[in-house]
Design a protein around this motif. Structure first.
Motif, short mmCIF file in Angstrom:
data_model
loop_
_atom_site.label_atom_id
_atom_site.label_comp_id
_atom_site.label_asym_id
_atom_site.label_seq_id
_atom_site.Cartn_x
_atom_site.Cartn_y
_atom_site.Cartn_z
N ALA A 153 0.86 -1.20 0.00
CA ALA A 153 0.00 0.00 0.00
C ALA A 153 0.88 1.23 0.00
CB ALA A 153 -0.88 0.01 1.25
N ILE A 154 0.55 2.17 -0.86
CA ILE A 154 1.26 3.46 -0.86
C ILE A 154 0.24 4.52 -0.44
CG2 ILE A 154 2.48 5.17 -2.26
CD1 ILE A 154 3.39 2.89 -4.10
N MET A 155 0.55 5.23 0.62
CA MET A 155 -0.37 6.25 1.13
C MET A 155 0.09 7.61 0.64
SD MET A 155 -1.41 6.49 5.08
CE MET A 155 -2.95 7.19 5.63
N GLU A 194 6.43 -1.21 -10.12
CA GLU A 194 5.84 -1.78 -11.34
C GLU A 194 6.93 -2.24 -12.31
OE1 GLU A 194 3.01 1.07 -12.80
OE2 GLU A 194 1.56 0.58 -11.23
N ARG A 195 8.02 -1.52 -12.32
CA ARG A 195 9.13 -1.92 -13.19
C ARG A 195 9.64 -3.30 -12.82
NH1 ARG A 195 14.39 1.10 -12.88
NH2 ARG A 195 15.47 -0.23 -14.37
N TYR A 196 9.50 -3.65 -11.54
CA TYR A 196 9.98 -4.97 -11.10
C TYR A 196 8.82 -5.93 -10.84
CZ TYR A 196 14.47 -2.76 -11.04
OH TYR A 196 15.61 -2.10 -11.44
N GLY A 197 7.69 -5.66 -11.47
CA GLY A 197 6.59 -6.64 -11.50
C GLY A 197 5.64 -6.61 -10.32
N VAL A 226 2.46 5.64 -14.17
CA VAL A 226 2.00 4.58 -13.26
C VAL A 226 0.84 3.83 -13.91
CG1 VAL A 226 0.88 4.18 -11.02
CG2 VAL A 226 2.67 5.89 -11.21
N LYS A 227 0.88 2.49 -13.82
CA LYS A 227 -0.21 1.71 -14.42
C LYS A 227 -1.32 1.43 -13.41
CE LYS A 227 3.07 -0.65 -17.43
NZ LYS A 227 4.26 -0.70 -16.54
N ALA A 228 -0.97 1.25 -12.15
CA ALA A 228 -1.97 0.88 -11.13
C ALA A 228 -3.02 1.99 -10.98
CB ALA A 228 -1.27 0.68 -9.79
N ASN A 229 -4.25 1.55 -10.63
CA ASN A 229 -5.29 2.55 -10.36
C ASN A 229 -4.99 3.24 -9.04
OD1 ASN A 229 -6.81 2.09 -12.61
ND2 ASN A 229 -7.90 0.38 -11.67
N ILE A 230 -5.33 4.50 -8.98
CA ILE A 230 -5.17 5.24 -7.72
C ILE A 230 -6.54 5.33 -7.06
CG2 ILE A 230 -4.49 7.44 -6.68
CD1 ILE A 230 -2.60 7.83 -9.13
N LYS A 231 -6.60 4.94 -5.79
CA LYS A 231 -7.88 5.03 -5.06
C LYS A 231 -7.99 6.42 -4.45
CE LYS A 231 -8.09 0.09 -4.01
NZ LYS A 231 -9.02 -0.27 -5.07
#
Ligand SMILES: Cc1cc2nc3c(=O)[nH]c(=O)nc-3n(C[C@H](O)[C@H](O)[C@H](O)COP(=O)(O)OP(=O)(O)OC[C@H]3O[C@@H](n4cnc5c(N)ncnc54)[C@H](O)[C@@H]3O)c2cc1C
Length: 371
Positions: A4-6, A20-23, A113-118
């Motif tokens: 988790a990144i806050m 993400e670069r490292y999977g 960044v590929k991940a969705n941000i909440k």
């Protein structure tokens, strides 16, 4: 691996890009409803403060695949003291924009960044600890680290600024050290186009300063900037930040929690620069999670840099307006000018801050200032 990144700011997004670069796909929690939803603010970064790195933006791109486009390369920095105006000439750093601006650094990072941000997150740190294996605290201040008893706050600052319209040379920021108007503080003007700039003042919240009237100080500073720039600046937006913390954590990592960006203590107390260290701590925390390095070890130079910068702050605070005038006047001498250009240029790897720390300590002792 659940990470988790806050906070989706500079450090949090740099951590996400690296993971993400490292999977690893992290889950990013952001309390605001979009990335960079704060006042538009032009910022700067000077190469001399990031030694031994020579030129920070190419360095980040080449070594960490973090790609950031600045507004401009600085080729002249004007320094205004009470009675003098000097300059440092040469390619000494970059300016960039933050906040709601379409090209802000946080917007540029979020596109990588590929991940969705909440968004609109109301998650508390403790809740994240229960649900995730690793938590990266990237909330942009020392609050959480303080609450966990892991933060030494060295000073807090009041910051007041405005977006102004006028005629500017994009590559020429200005800085003011005038203690009669801003005791122990400073002001700056950083253009983010030929027509727009940020005019900002910042001063430490010491007891004598708290009694001062911020609007009165702002009025004087604004008038001074108009006189020095020989134009009537038009204010289009205003902002104020109170109790902006400058301090550093004791431990960059506790169990599986990482303190990054300003939560780590990225902001250097000398002149308030924190972008580069914020991005680095984001990257380094990801390296640790991916077993590519040890966060504590990677952060060691950043701790050292913070401490040098604190000595520099105390040094600056110990000076009088006359002494600053003297420094600015003499910095215009040709030989010294050449030396300063050489030391400050993007091509130099000389660690001036580190090298001058013992001398500044001596001076601070002489002046009876603790450092
Ligand atoms: C007025 C001003 C001028 C500055 N000028 C310069 C400069 O010229 N050069 C320079 O190098 N540095 C400058 N800095 C410092 C630099 O901006 C910071 O060091 C840097 O942005 C810190 O990055 P960060 O990732 O820690 O925080 P940020 O980039 O601020 O990101 C923090 C993010 O966390 C989010 N957040 C906060 N709380 C929560 C929560 N509870 N849950 C989820 N999300 C949360 C915020 O909304 C934000 O998106 C300046 C700072 C200020 C205030």
């Amino acid at each position: 691996m659940e990470v988790a990144i806050m906070g989706a700011g500079l450090s949090g997004l740099s951590c996400a890009i690296t993971l993400e670069r490292y999977g690893i796909t992290p889950t990013i929690f952001e309390k605001r409803n979009i990335v960079g939803d704060r006042f538009v603010n032009a910022e700067a970064m000077f190469s001399i403060l990031n030694r031994p790195t020579k030129n920070w933006l190419p360095y980040l791109a080449e070594n960490y695949h973090i790609n950031l486009t600045p507004i401009d390369e600085v080729d002249k920095l004007f320094i205004h003291s009470k009675n003098m105006i000097g300059s440092i000439d040469g390619k000494i750093g970059h300016t960039n924009v933050r906040g709601r601006h379409v090209d802000s650094f946080e917007n540029q990072l979020s596109k990588q960044v590929k991940a969705n941000i909440k968004f609109n997150s109301t998650y508390e740190y403790k809740e994240l600890c229960k649900d995730f294996e690793y938590v990266v605290l990237a909330t942009g201040d020392g609050e959480y680290a303080s609450r966990l008893g892991n933060y030494r706050c060295d000073l807090t600052c009041t910051i007041k600024g405005a977006t102004v319209q006028g005629e500017f040379t994009k590559s020429n920021p200005h800085v003011w050290f005038n203690y009669e108007i801003l005791p122990k503080g400073y002001g700056w003007l950083i253009p983010f186009s030929e027509k727009e700039a940020d005019l900002v003042m910042a001063y430490p919240d010491y007891p004598d300063n708290i009694e001062l009237d911020i609007n009165d100080m702002w009025g004087k500073f604004y008038n001074l900037a108009c006189v020095n720039l020989d134009q009537s600046l038009i204010i289009t937006d205003k902002f104020e930040v109170t109790r902006y913390m400058m301090g550093i954590c004791d431990k960059p990592k506790i169990d599986n929690t990482y303190f990054v960006g300003n939560c780590f203590g990225a902001i250097s107390p000398g002149l308030g620069f924190g972008q580069y260290a914020s991005i680095l701590t984001g990257i380094y925390s990801a390296y640790d999670i991916c077993n590519l390095g040890t966060y504590e070890e990677l952060c060691t130079p950043l701790f050292e840099n913070y401490n040098h910068s604190l000595v520099f702050r105390r040094f600056m605070e110990s000076l009088t307006d006359d002494e600053i005038d003297f420094g600015v006047k003499n910095s215009n001498k040709k030989l010294l000018d050449k030396l300063i250009d050489k030391l400050c240029s993007n091509d130099s790897s000389i660690e001036l801050l580190k090298l001058s720390t013992p001398l500044m300590r001596l001076w601070n002792n002489y002046k009876g200032v603790k450092s």
